[in-house]
Design an enzyme around this catalytic site. Structure first.
Site, PDB file in Angstrom:
ATOM      1  N   VAL A  52       9.958  29.628  25.776  1.00  0.00           N
ATOM      2  CA  VAL A  52      10.855  28.556  26.198  1.00  0.00           C
ATOM      3  C   VAL A  52      10.457  27.191  25.618  1.00  0.00           C
ATOM      4  CG1 VAL A  52       9.703  28.066  28.393  1.00  0.00           C
ATOM      5  CG2 VAL A  52      12.144  27.652  28.170  1.00  0.00           C
ATOM      6  N   ALA A  90      15.289  33.001  24.350  1.00  0.00           N
ATOM      7  CA  ALA A  90      14.065  32.432  24.905  1.00  0.00           C
ATOM      8  C   ALA A  90      13.670  33.083  26.230  1.00  0.00           C
ATOM      9  CB  ALA A  90      14.255  30.935  25.128  1.00  0.00           C
ATOM     10  N   CYS A  91      12.363  33.175  26.434  1.00  0.00           N
ATOM     11  CA  CYS A  91      11.823  33.608  27.723  1.00  0.00           C
ATOM     12  C   CYS A  91      10.547  32.825  27.987  1.00  0.00           C
ATOM     13  CB  CYS A  91      11.574  35.113  27.761  1.00  0.00           C
ATOM     14  SG  CYS A  91      10.182  35.673  26.774  1.00  0.00           S
ATOM     15  N   GLY A  92       9.981  33.016  29.142  1.00  0.00           N
ATOM     16  CA  GLY A  92       8.794  32.260  29.538  1.00  0.00           C
ATOM     17  C   GLY A  92       7.644  32.344  28.564  1.00  0.00           C
ATOM     18  N   GLY A 104       7.766  34.298  25.522  1.00  0.00           N
ATOM     19  CA  GLY A 104       8.201  34.525  24.142  1.00  0.00           C
ATOM     20  C   GLY A 104       7.924  35.917  23.634  1.00  0.00           C
TER      21      GLY A 104
END
Length: 93
Positions: A40, A7-9, A11
């Site tokens: 996220v 996950a990241c801020g 995507g």
């Protein structure tokens, strides 16, 4: 098979980078896995369906209540295979 969500801020870029690094690390460790990458918000809503969540350290708190069976790994350096390897090995012991 280990189910993993990266996950990241947003995507997009960071989660894709995490996924690519995880694929290399799991191959080296001979761990069969299925890795999904996303933002996220999506990851938080789906985390309970995965064995491991991998994200930057700044996002770890988002996954505080996803369930005791889900391992959450926070990374300082998303590009460091060494860090990823060490943290994956520690989480899977």
């Amino acid at each position: 098979m280990l189910k993993v969500i990266a996950a990241c801020g947003s995507g997009m870029g960071s989660s894709q980078l995490i996924k690519m690094k995880l694929e290399k690390v799991f191959k080296k460790l001979n761990i069969e896995s299925s890795i999904y990458h996303t933002n996220v918000g999506d990851a938080k809503s789906q985390a309970q369906n995965y064995d491991v969540v991998v994200c930057s350290e700044s996002l770890v708190s988002v996954f505080a209540n996803v369930g005791k069976n889900v391992k959450v790994i926070g990374l300082k350096n998303l590009l460091s295979e060494k860090e990823i390897t060490e943290k994956v090995e520690a989480a899977l012991k």
